[in-house]
Design an enzyme around this catalytic site. Structure first.
Site, PDB file in Angstrom:
ATOM      1  N   ARG A  55       0.861  -1.177   0.000  1.00 45.17           N
ATOM      2  CA  ARG A  55       0.000   0.000   0.000  1.00 45.17           C
ATOM      3  C   ARG A  55       0.901   1.231   0.000  1.00 45.17           C
ATOM      4  O   ARG A  55       2.112   1.107   0.160  1.00 45.17           O
ATOM      5  CB  ARG A  55      -1.033   0.000   1.138  1.00 45.17           C
ATOM      6  CG  ARG A  55      -0.690  -0.677   2.420  1.00 45.17           C
ATOM      7  CD  ARG A  55       0.444  -0.041   3.164  1.00 45.17           C
ATOM      8  NE  ARG A  55       0.202   1.386   3.325  1.00 45.17           N
ATOM      9  CZ  ARG A  55       1.124   2.289   3.539  1.00 45.17           C
ATOM     10  NH1 ARG A  55       2.403   1.930   3.622  1.00 45.17           N
ATOM     11  NH2 ARG A  55       0.846   3.568   3.682  1.00 45.17           N
ATOM     12  N   GLY A  56       0.274   2.402  -0.156  1.00 45.97           N
ATOM     13  CA  GLY A  56       1.061   3.622  -0.349  1.00 45.97           C
ATOM     14  C   GLY A  56       1.131   3.876  -1.849  1.00 45.97           C
ATOM     15  O   GLY A  56       1.464   2.961  -2.621  1.00 45.97           O
ATOM     16  N   ALA A  57       0.800   5.106  -2.252  1.00 47.31           N
ATOM     17  CA  ALA A  57       0.607   5.395  -3.687  1.00 47.31           C
ATOM     18  C   ALA A  57       1.806   5.022  -4.568  1.00 47.31           C
ATOM     19  O   ALA A  57       1.653   4.278  -5.547  1.00 47.31           O
ATOM     20  CB  ALA A  57       0.218   6.862  -3.849  1.00 47.31           C
TER      21      ALA A  57
ATOM     22  N   GLN B 189      -2.101   1.852   9.731  1.00 45.91           N
ATOM     23  CA  GLN B 189      -0.797   2.006   9.075  1.00 45.91           C
ATOM     24  C   GLN B 189       0.194   2.767   9.952  1.00 45.91           C
ATOM     25  O   GLN B 189       1.403   2.509   9.905  1.00 45.91           O
ATOM     26  CB  GLN B 189      -0.954   2.752   7.742  1.00 45.91           C
ATOM     27  CG  GLN B 189      -1.694   1.981   6.666  1.00 45.91           C
ATOM     28  CD  GLN B 189      -3.184   2.298   6.674  1.00 45.91           C
ATOM     29  OE1 GLN B 189      -3.759   2.544   7.723  1.00 45.91           O
ATOM     30  NE2 GLN B 189      -3.806   2.266   5.517  1.00 45.91           N
TER      31      GLN B 189
ATOM     32  N   ASP C  58      -2.217  10.620  -2.060  1.00 45.89           N
ATOM     33  CA  ASP C  58      -2.555   9.605  -3.061  1.00 45.89           C
ATOM     34  C   ASP C  58      -2.846  10.237  -4.405  1.00 45.89           C
ATOM     35  O   ASP C  58      -2.690   9.612  -5.447  1.00 45.89           O
ATOM     36  CB  ASP C  58      -3.754   8.785  -2.592  1.00 45.89           C
ATOM     37  CG  ASP C  58      -3.273   7.730  -1.625  1.00 45.89           C
ATOM     38  OD1 ASP C  58      -3.040   8.076  -0.453  1.00 45.89           O
ATOM     39  OD2 ASP C  58      -3.070   6.582  -2.067  1.00 45.89           O
TER      40      ASP C  58
ATOM     41  N   ARG D  19      -7.265  -0.310  -7.060  1.00 38.92           N
ATOM     42  CA  ARG D  19      -7.512   0.746  -6.071  1.00 38.92           C
ATOM     43  C   ARG D  19      -7.668   2.076  -6.847  1.00 38.92           C
ATOM     44  O   ARG D  19      -6.779   2.448  -7.593  1.00 38.92           O
ATOM     45  CB  ARG D  19      -6.357   0.847  -5.047  1.00 38.92           C
ATOM     46  CG  ARG D  19      -6.265  -0.403  -4.158  1.00 38.92           C
ATOM     47  CD  ARG D  19      -5.405  -0.161  -2.924  1.00 38.92           C
ATOM     48  NE  ARG D  19      -6.097   0.640  -1.932  1.00 38.92           N
ATOM     49  CZ  ARG D  19      -5.490   1.184  -0.868  1.00 38.92           C
ATOM     50  NH1 ARG D  19      -4.195   1.014  -0.689  1.00 38.92           N
ATOM     51  NH2 ARG D  19      -6.176   1.891   0.007  1.00 38.92           N
TER      52      ARG D  19
HETATM   53  O1  MRU Z   1      -4.542   3.023   2.080  1.00 34.26           O
HETATM   54  P1  MRU Z   1      -3.065   3.270   2.019  1.00 34.26           P
HETATM   55  O2  MRU Z   1      -2.299   2.724   3.155  1.00 34.26           O
HETATM   56  O3  MRU Z   1      -2.514   2.838   0.672  1.00 34.26           O
HETATM   57  O4  MRU Z   1      -2.945   4.839   2.077  1.00 34.26           O
HETATM   58  C1  MRU Z   1      -1.678   5.414   1.964  1.00 34.26           C
HETATM   59  C2  MRU Z   1      -1.665   6.881   2.157  1.00 34.26           C
HETATM   60  O5  MRU Z   1      -2.674   7.504   2.354  1.00 34.26           O
HETATM   61  C3  MRU Z   1      -0.333   7.560   2.023  1.00 34.26           C
HETATM   62  O6  MRU Z   1      -0.285   8.703   2.796  1.00 34.26           O
HETATM   63  C4  MRU Z   1      -0.117   7.956   0.544  1.00 34.26           C
HETATM   64  O7  MRU Z   1      -0.324   6.855  -0.315  1.00 34.26           O
HETATM   65  C5  MRU Z   1       1.235   8.509   0.324  1.00 34.26           C
HETATM   66  S1  MRU Z   1       2.491   7.295   0.456  1.00 34.26           S
HETATM   67  C6  MRU Z   1       3.964   8.014   0.108  1.00 34.26           C
END
Ligand code: MRU
Length: 349
Positions: free
Chosen positions: A47-49, A195, A236, A89
């Protein structure tokens, strides 16, 4: 301590760190097919963009390994595979960005499918390399905004685990530390997927960066007690006008920061900026399984049958963003013209 890799490619397979098992276990999941890659994204093992953009890129490489036929058939099926990855996603635009980058590279390459497979792999590796380099540059710019000493509130995990390495928001924290500044991080637990509690604390503690965990609803009181110098989060998707979609709860922190006169920074690479989306209203917001709220580790914590609303992200309007930190520098309002200029120069939109 050696940084943990979010993912790596070896002998035609993608290995992805299973973030749902952290902090208890450090286990890699093997992806052998495009479907496997889509699955680790959908189930949030990764996870994480930027990290899901990286996995999607390698997902396309895996798809290409399975494809047969001439060039035309190969490209058509590759596009279908990209569609499957894109549907996993909806909010993080890095997914679309990475897939389009690989497809554009294939279109520009005249070779046969064997050559296209090589080109795809090289491009996916470049996506990871570029992300890591962007994060380091973001850190260099962003750390200038960090006082010494600094008490920094962050939300979710925008660290090495959410990227190809080093992190966006946590990259700025790392860079401030590397510059000799004394930093303390306050990490919100980030309900409901945790997270912050599971990942941000783990990542920072491994490096000896001071971190204090708090429940999401404690941030206001912490600010009221003058214990926060700045807030920094990832994103994201950043719309053309500077509105920011990020983990649910980010908007509340931005409002609180504004009310307390605390700077609110967003660290995001250019791959997260979506000039095709005019404002935050147009950003698709993922809604996730009600079970994330009604259950905790498989145990029910709410009455059976209760109605649930579980958006994974929210939108922070640009007027609450003090500055946007990117690898191309720091941007302040008004964002749109500056973002169009820098992205127009750097890459195709
Ligand atoms: O649902 P997630 O854990 O994928 O959400 C991640 C976030 O909201 C992060 O802040 C975002 O993706 C930036 S990661 C560098």
């Amino acid at each position: 301590m050696k940084a943990v890799e979010t993912m790596y490619w070896e002998n035609g397979r993608l290995y992805v760190l299973d973030q749902t098992r952290l902090p208890a276990e450090t286990v890699y999941v093997v992806c052998r097919s495009c479907r496997d890659a889509a699955d680790v994204i959908r189930t949030m093992k990764v996870r994480g963009a930027p990290a899901i953009g990286g996995v999607a890129a390698f997902g396309l490489v895996l798809a290409a390994q399975e494809l047969r036929g001439d060039r035309e058939a190969f490209v058509a099926q590759l596009r279908e595979a990209a569609g499957e990855l894109l549907n996993t996603r909806p909010t993080a635009v890095n997914l679309r960005w990475a897939l389009e980058r690989l497809l554009a590279r294939v279109e520009a390459e005249p070779g046969d499918p064997a050559r296209l497979r090589e080109v795809l792999l090289a491009e996916a590796e470049a996506v990871l390399r570029d992300d890591l380099a962007a994060n380091r540059r973001m850190g260099t710019y962003g750390q200038e905004l960090v006082p010494d000493p600094a008490r920094i509130l962050t939300h979710c995990n925008a660290g090495a685990l959410a990227t190809a390495g080093y992190g966006t928001a946590l990259g700025v924290v790392r860079a401030a530390r590397e510059a000799g500044k004394r930093v303390r991080v306050y990490a919100t637990e980030t309900r409901p997927f945790m997270q912050g509690a599971r990942l941000t604390t783990w990542e920072l503690m491994r490096e000896g960066i001071e971190v204090v965990l708090l429940a999401d609803n404690m941030a206001g009181y912490l600010m009221a007690r003058k214990k926060v110098d700045l807030v920094i989060v990832g994103a994201d998707r950043v719309a053309a006008n500077g509105d920011v979609a990020n983990k649910i709860g980010t908007y509340s922190l931005a409002v609180l920061a504004h009310a307390h006169g605390i700077p609110f920074y967003v660290a995001a690479p250019l791959s997260t900026i979506d000039l095709r989306t005019a404002s935050g209203q147009d950003i698709p917001i993922e809604e996730r399984d009600p079970k994330e709220l009604t259950h905790f580790r498989g145990q029910p914590v709410a009455p059976e049958g209760v109605q649930v609303w579980n958006p994974a992200f929210d939108v922070t309007p640009h007027n609450l963003v003090t500055a946007l930190i990117t690898e191309a520098g720091i941007f302040r309002a008004p964002f749109e013209d500056a973002l169009r200029r820098v992205i127009g120069n750097g890459r195709e939109e």
